[in-house]
Design a protein around this motif. Structure first.
Motif, PDB file in Angstrom:
ATOM      1  N   LYS A   7       9.955 -24.411 -10.315  1.00 18.84           N
ATOM      2  CA  LYS A   7       9.787 -25.497 -11.287  1.00 18.84           C
ATOM      3  C   LYS A   7       8.848 -25.065 -12.421  1.00 18.84           C
ATOM      4  CE  LYS A   7       8.975 -30.456 -11.151  1.00 18.84           C
ATOM      5  NZ  LYS A   7       8.601 -31.567 -10.281  1.00 18.84           N
ATOM      6  N   ASN A   8       7.730 -24.440 -12.057  1.00 17.85           N
ATOM      7  CA  ASN A   8       6.792 -23.956 -13.079  1.00 17.85           C
ATOM      8  C   ASN A   8       7.445 -22.914 -13.974  1.00 17.85           C
ATOM      9  OD1 ASN A   8       4.866 -25.571 -11.842  1.00 17.85           O
ATOM     10  ND2 ASN A   8       3.289 -24.005 -11.907  1.00 17.85           N
ATOM     11  N   PHE A   9       8.108 -21.948 -13.362  1.00 16.56           N
ATOM     12  CA  PHE A   9       8.741 -20.888 -14.137  1.00 16.56           C
ATOM     13  C   PHE A   9       9.826 -21.463 -15.047  1.00 16.56           C
ATOM     14  CE2 PHE A   9       7.708 -17.277 -10.918  1.00 16.56           C
ATOM     15  CZ  PHE A   9       6.378 -17.329 -11.307  1.00 16.56           C
ATOM     16  N   GLY A  10      10.538 -22.474 -14.571  1.00 19.21           N
ATOM     17  CA  GLY A  10      11.566 -23.130 -15.379  1.00 19.21           C
ATOM     18  C   GLY A  10      10.985 -23.817 -16.609  1.00 19.21           C
ATOM     19  N   ARG A  11       9.722 -24.192 -16.519  1.00 18.87           N
ATOM     20  CA  ARG A  11       9.026 -24.821 -17.647  1.00 18.87           C
ATOM     21  C   ARG A  11       8.183 -23.820 -18.429  1.00 18.87           C
ATOM     22  NH1 ARG A  11       6.772 -30.140 -14.490  1.00 18.87           N
ATOM     23  NH2 ARG A  11       8.765 -31.215 -14.330  1.00 18.87           N
ATOM     24  N   ASN A  12       8.364 -22.542 -18.114  1.00 17.31           N
ATOM     25  CA  ASN A  12       7.621 -21.452 -18.760  1.00 17.31           C
ATOM     26  C   ASN A  12       6.105 -21.583 -18.540  1.00 17.31           C
ATOM     27  OD1 ASN A  12       7.721 -18.988 -20.068  1.00 17.31           O
ATOM     28  ND2 ASN A  12       7.330 -19.895 -22.063  1.00 17.31           N
TER      29      ASN A  12
END
Length: 71
Positions: A7-12
């Motif tokens: 989720k974090n990586f998807g939001r950069n």
């Protein structure tokens, strides 16, 4: 935990890994490009100061991921 990581990586955004093995005020931060840094976080009044102390080598980063179940 892997869902939060994705989720974090998807939001950069980086993923914060708190560890009792690091000195007080230090954390691991993993980034979507695979790098893990040891950062020192401190506050001066209302300002938060972040200092990168070390970027882990690939093998070191892999050991952190294994230890915290991030693989």
């Amino acid at each position: 935990m892997r869902n939060l990581l994705a989720k974090n990586f998807g939001r950069n955004l980086p993923f914060l890994i708190l560890s009792n093995k690091l000195p007080k005020g230090q954390v691991y931060k993993e980034y979507s490009d695979g790098r893990i840094e040891i950062q020192e976080i401190s506050s001066a009044g209302k300002k938060i100061k972040v200092k990168v102390l070390k970027t882990l080598a690939v093998k070191e980063a892999d050991l952190v991921r294994i230890e915290y179940g991030l693989f």
